[in-house]
Design a protein around this motif. Sequence first.
Motif, PDB file in Angstrom:
ATOM      1  N   TRP A   1       0.854  -1.179   0.000  1.00 39.29           N
ATOM      2  CA  TRP A   1       0.000   0.000   0.000  1.00 39.29           C
ATOM      3  C   TRP A   1       0.893   1.233   0.000  1.00 39.29           C
ATOM      4  CZ3 TRP A   1       0.725  -3.460   3.852  1.00 39.29           C
ATOM      5  CH2 TRP A   1       1.253  -3.019   5.058  1.00 39.29           C
ATOM      6  N   GLY A   2       0.308   2.405  -0.299  1.00 38.82           N
ATOM      7  CA  GLY A   2       1.111   3.614  -0.414  1.00 38.82           C
ATOM      8  C   GLY A   2       0.513   4.786   0.335  1.00 38.82           C
ATOM      9  N   LEU A   3       1.389   5.624   0.888  1.00 31.98           N
ATOM     10  CA  LEU A   3       0.982   6.823   1.618  1.00 31.98           C
ATOM     11  C   LEU A   3       1.719   8.031   1.061  1.00 31.98           C
ATOM     12  CD1 LEU A   3       1.138   5.519   5.296  1.00 31.98           C
ATOM     13  CD2 LEU A   3      -0.920   5.922   3.952  1.00 31.98           C
ATOM     14  N   GLN A   4       0.997   9.136   0.913  1.00 30.71           N
ATOM     15  CA  GLN A   4       1.592  10.388   0.451  1.00 30.71           C
ATOM     16  C   GLN A   4       1.571  11.388   1.593  1.00 30.71           C
ATOM     17  OE1 GLN A   4      -0.299  12.136  -2.969  1.00 30.71           O
ATOM     18  NE2 GLN A   4       0.690  14.117  -2.669  1.00 30.71           N
ATOM     19  N   THR A   5       2.705  12.021   1.860  1.00 31.03           N
ATOM     20  CA  THR A   5       2.773  13.042   2.896  1.00 31.03           C
ATOM     21  C   THR A   5       3.489  14.263   2.346  1.00 31.03           C
ATOM     22  OG1 THR A   5       4.897  12.292   3.798  1.00 31.03           O
ATOM     23  CG2 THR A   5       2.907  11.290   4.713  1.00 31.03           C
TER      24      THR A   5
ATOM     25  N   GLY B   1      -6.220   4.257   3.981  1.00 29.50           N
ATOM     26  CA  GLY B   1      -7.214   5.323   3.960  1.00 29.50           C
ATOM     27  C   GLY B   1      -8.497   5.015   4.683  1.00 29.50           C
ATOM     28  N   ILE B   2      -8.508   3.971   5.527  1.00 23.47           N
ATOM     29  CA  ILE B   2      -9.714   3.608   6.263  1.00 23.47           C
ATOM     30  C   ILE B   2      -9.729   4.344   7.606  1.00 23.47           C
ATOM     31  CG2 ILE B   2     -11.077   1.725   7.237  1.00 23.47           C
ATOM     32  CD1 ILE B   2     -10.803   1.682   4.171  1.00 23.47           C
TER      33      ILE B   2
ATOM     34  N   GLU C   1      -1.107  15.588   6.641  1.00 21.64           N
ATOM     35  CA  GLU C   1      -1.038  14.247   7.199  1.00 21.64           C
ATOM     36  C   GLU C   1      -0.927  13.225   6.070  1.00 21.64           C
ATOM     37  OE1 GLU C   1      -4.430  13.648   9.620  1.00 21.64           O
ATOM     38  OE2 GLU C   1      -3.871  15.147  11.114  1.00 21.64           O
ATOM     39  N   ALA C   2      -0.572  11.996   6.447  1.00 15.92           N
ATOM     40  CA  ALA C   2      -0.438  10.933   5.455  1.00 15.92           C
ATOM     41  C   ALA C   2      -1.798  10.585   4.861  1.00 15.92           C
ATOM     42  CB  ALA C   2       0.190   9.701   6.099  1.00 15.92           C
ATOM     43  N   LEU C   3      -1.844  10.462   3.539  1.00 17.54           N
ATOM     44  CA  LEU C   3      -3.052  10.083   2.823  1.00 17.54           C
ATOM     45  C   LEU C   3      -2.703   8.972   1.841  1.00 17.54           C
ATOM     46  CD1 LEU C   3      -4.472  13.630   1.964  1.00 17.54           C
ATOM     47  CD2 LEU C   3      -5.354  12.057   3.698  1.00 17.54           C
ATOM     48  N   PRO C   4      -3.678   8.142   1.472  1.00 15.81           N
ATOM     49  CA  PRO C   4      -3.393   7.114   0.469  1.00 15.81           C
ATOM     50  C   PRO C   4      -3.007   7.746  -0.867  1.00 15.81           C
ATOM     51  CG  PRO C   4      -5.499   6.720   1.563  1.00 15.81           C
ATOM     52  CD  PRO C   4      -5.066   8.091   1.965  1.00 15.81           C
ATOM     53  N   PHE C   5      -2.255   6.995  -1.671  1.00 15.74           N
ATOM     54  CA  PHE C   5      -1.952   7.452  -3.021  1.00 15.74           C
ATOM     55  C   PHE C   5      -3.255   7.806  -3.740  1.00 15.74           C
ATOM     56  CE2 PHE C   5       2.294   4.966  -3.713  1.00 15.74           C
ATOM     57  CZ  PHE C   5       2.907   5.819  -2.810  1.00 15.74           C
ATOM     58  N   ARG C   6      -3.195   8.813  -4.597  1.00 15.79           N
ATOM     59  CA  ARG C   6      -4.386   9.234  -5.334  1.00 15.79           C
ATOM     60  C   ARG C   6      -4.728   8.276  -6.472  1.00 15.79           C
ATOM     61  NH1 ARG C   6      -5.825  14.399  -3.970  1.00 15.79           N
ATOM     62  NH2 ARG C   6      -4.275  15.607  -2.792  1.00 15.79           N
ATOM     63  N   THR C   7      -3.749   7.495  -6.909  1.00 14.42           N
ATOM     64  CA  THR C   7      -3.978   6.516  -7.970  1.00 14.42           C
ATOM     65  C   THR C   7      -3.545   5.142  -7.482  1.00 14.42           C
ATOM     66  OG1 THR C   7      -1.802   7.060  -8.912  1.00 14.42           O
ATOM     67  CG2 THR C   7      -3.714   8.183  -9.845  1.00 14.42           C
ATOM     68  N   PRO C   8      -4.175   4.070  -7.994  1.00 10.95           N
ATOM     69  CA  PRO C   8      -3.863   2.735  -7.479  1.00 10.95           C
ATOM     70  C   PRO C   8      -2.484   2.243  -7.897  1.00 10.95           C
ATOM     71  CG  PRO C   8      -5.384   2.595  -9.331  1.00 10.95           C
ATOM     72  CD  PRO C   8      -5.237   4.058  -9.016  1.00 10.95           C
ATOM     73  N   ILE C   9      -1.978   1.307  -7.137  1.00 16.78           N
ATOM     74  CA  ILE C   9      -0.714   0.633  -7.445  1.00 16.78           C
ATOM     75  C   ILE C   9      -1.032  -0.573  -8.325  1.00 16.78           C
ATOM     76  CG2 ILE C   9       1.274  -0.560  -6.469  1.00 16.78           C
ATOM     77  CD1 ILE C   9       0.783   1.026  -3.872  1.00 16.78           C
TER      78      ILE C   9
ATOM     79  N   ILE D   1     -14.343   6.061   4.888  1.00 15.10           N
ATOM     80  CA  ILE D   1     -13.306   6.751   4.112  1.00 15.10           C
ATOM     81  C   ILE D   1     -13.426   8.257   4.319  1.00 15.10           C
ATOM     82  CG2 ILE D   1     -12.998   4.912   2.430  1.00 15.10           C
ATOM     83  CD1 ILE D   1     -14.714   6.540   0.465  1.00 15.10           C
ATOM     84  N   GLY D   2     -14.112   8.649   5.410  1.00 17.94           N
ATOM     85  CA  GLY D   2     -14.176  10.050   5.791  1.00 17.94           C
ATOM     86  C   GLY D   2     -15.240  10.861   5.092  1.00 17.94           C
ATOM     87  N   ILE D   3     -16.220  10.204   4.482  1.00 13.44           N
ATOM     88  CA  ILE D   3     -17.300  10.904   3.775  1.00 13.44           C
ATOM     89  C   ILE D   3     -18.614  10.593   4.482  1.00 13.44           C
ATOM     90  CG2 ILE D   3     -18.514  11.205   1.587  1.00 13.44           C
ATOM     91  CD1 ILE D   3     -15.970  10.246   0.170  1.00 13.44           C
ATOM     92  N   GLY D   4     -19.258  11.593   5.052  1.00 14.52           N
ATOM     93  CA  GLY D   4     -20.457  11.367   5.850  1.00 14.52           C
ATOM     94  C   GLY D   4     -21.728  11.324   5.042  1.00 14.52           C
ATOM     95  N   ARG D   5     -21.758  10.493   4.006  1.00 12.03           N
ATOM     96  CA  ARG D   5     -22.949  10.334   3.163  1.00 12.03           C
ATOM     97  C   ARG D   5     -23.432   8.891   3.227  1.00 12.03           C
ATOM     98  NH1 ARG D   5     -24.069  14.581  -0.175  1.00 12.03           N
ATOM     99  NH2 ARG D   5     -26.170  13.747   0.140  1.00 12.03           N
ATOM    100  N   ALA D   6     -24.724   8.712   2.983  1.00 13.41           N
ATOM    101  CA  ALA D   6     -25.373   7.422   3.211  1.00 13.41           C
ATOM    102  C   ALA D   6     -25.277   6.511   1.993  1.00 13.41           C
ATOM    103  CB  ALA D   6     -26.831   7.628   3.609  1.00 13.41           C
ATOM    104  N   VAL D   7     -24.109   5.918   1.797  1.00 13.22           N
ATOM    105  CA  VAL D   7     -23.930   4.928   0.743  1.00 13.22           C
ATOM    106  C   VAL D   7     -22.867   3.931   1.195  1.00 13.22           C
ATOM    107  CG1 VAL D   7     -22.225   6.358  -0.470  1.00 13.22           C
ATOM    108  CG2 VAL D   7     -23.416   4.537  -1.713  1.00 13.22           C
ATOM    109  N   ALA D   8     -23.061   2.674   0.820  1.00 10.98           N
ATOM    110  CA  ALA D   8     -22.111   1.614   1.168  1.00 10.98           C
ATOM    111  C   ALA D   8     -22.012   0.628   0.024  1.00 10.98           C
ATOM    112  CB  ALA D   8     -22.554   0.895   2.441  1.00 10.98           C
ATOM    113  N   LEU D   9     -20.858  -0.037  -0.052  1.00  9.16           N
ATOM    114  CA  LEU D   9     -20.651  -1.135  -0.999  1.00  9.16           C
ATOM    115  C   LEU D   9     -20.487  -2.430  -0.220  1.00  9.16           C
ATOM    116  CD1 LEU D   9     -18.036   0.147  -3.616  1.00  9.16           C
ATOM    117  CD2 LEU D   9     -20.515   0.233  -3.749  1.00  9.16           C
TER     118      LEU D   9
END
Length: 488
Positions: free
Chosen positions: A250-254, A317-318, A259-267, A373-381
């Motif tokens: 996994w990857g972190l960008q700082t 990013g969880i 603060e550390a955040l996940p990479f914006r694009t997948p590996i 993932i830090g988004i307070g909206r009512a949707v789940a997968l």
Amino acid sequence: MTLNAFAQELRRWRDVRGLSRVVLARRLGYSRPYVSKVLSGTENPSAEFAERAEAMLQAGGALRAAFAEFTGARPVPLRRKPLMTEPIETTGGQLVVDHDDASLSYDGTMYRLTQRRHLVNASSEPISRYLIRISVDRYPGAPEKSNALYQDYPLTWDEIDLHAWYGDHRAEPMDWSPHHDRDAFKEVWLQLSSGGRHFPLYPGQACWIEYEYTVTDVHWGHWFQRAVRLPTRLLSVRLDFPSDLQPAVWGLQTSMTAEALPFRTPISHQVSEGRAVYSWSTENPPLHARYRLEWDFRGQADDSERTPPSRVMAGLGIVQEGDAILREVARPFDLPAEAEDARRVVAELHSATERVAQAHTFGKGMGIAAPQIGIGRAVALVRTPEGDTITLFNPRIVEIGGGEDEQYEGCLSFFDLRGKVPRPLSIHVEHTDIDGNTHITVFERGTARLVAHEVDHLHGQLYLDHMRPGIEPISVEQYKGTGSAWTY
């Protein structure tokens, strides 16, 4: 003739990997004339050719994106200039990195780093040397333990076995001299010279430099960081591990201010001939940004230094337990008026799901809710064990039935634990589709448990709230059901 986006990118990655046209054609399995025409832009590449080039050159998605741009499959973004053919403008004049490419391989005992950089002298003075850093940390979460290790067993020049070259295909060996020599840290001047011969980089000129060194896994921890210290147009990283170690990456960008955040694009990830290769790239990284890749070897016999699962999930990013958003009721979507926002959040959820699925095997299926993932909206997968994906907007349980059973659940937001949770065997869930239509869907057994868990997240609840009084969660090390399905 102006090169198309794919031809430009293919030429760049051929240069990065140091391949002649003949070798490139042989490794791709295509004729040399065809490859030459694709490189020159006189022949259009096929989708199969583009995918094979992406996989063979391990371009971190760059060739795939260039092919999509070339075929018009997505809006055309601003493209960076090709490898340096003319001076570039900078503020104040300085050294510029046109492409920074790192390749780290591991054979089970030894790490080998190969670093290639295409440098451009945008200053007004010739450049005769280049500073590099070699820094290791076996236990990044335990500095006292690391310090003790390197005091007793310092990193040595013999272990590093540093070699450096100038020009395409390692044309000229380069001299080097130590600048700083510490137990776990080295700085080295690479000299643009060899055996008394000098080849400085003059203003407006560009060149490839390459260096390579080794470090044993006694000294190298499960991480690798790239720091952007000079203006850089493209940064790419490749990790190459034995596949039987079952690596998860996994990857972190700082940055200096964030603060550390996940990479914006997948590996990107591929497995071939006993090797698991992970590749990633990014364009125009900001100065002082740090890109850190971390990994875990799930197939390694000695698991004493294993990264805690909660830290792995945080790195992906969880949101972790203790964050207020996990106890808030998520805001429903007004559909179809907010369809664009809803699709954006679902795309973020899919991206997070892919990252998590690469790091852990889910025999029971998995789910993720927007607050995680830090988004307070009512949707789940929800992903079922069979591989189906269920998307739920504004869900609520309106009816239960079929009796009840009690089984262990895990949560990405506190993944070090497993808890035994009673759930109904059948639930009726009212939810909305993207067009604003309301549906009621019946879920049963394992899928019902997965869905109920995610609906809880959207209403500010965790599975801990449903455990019977006096029953406590157990550690993941005590839990014996990882990777297996629920039983009924």
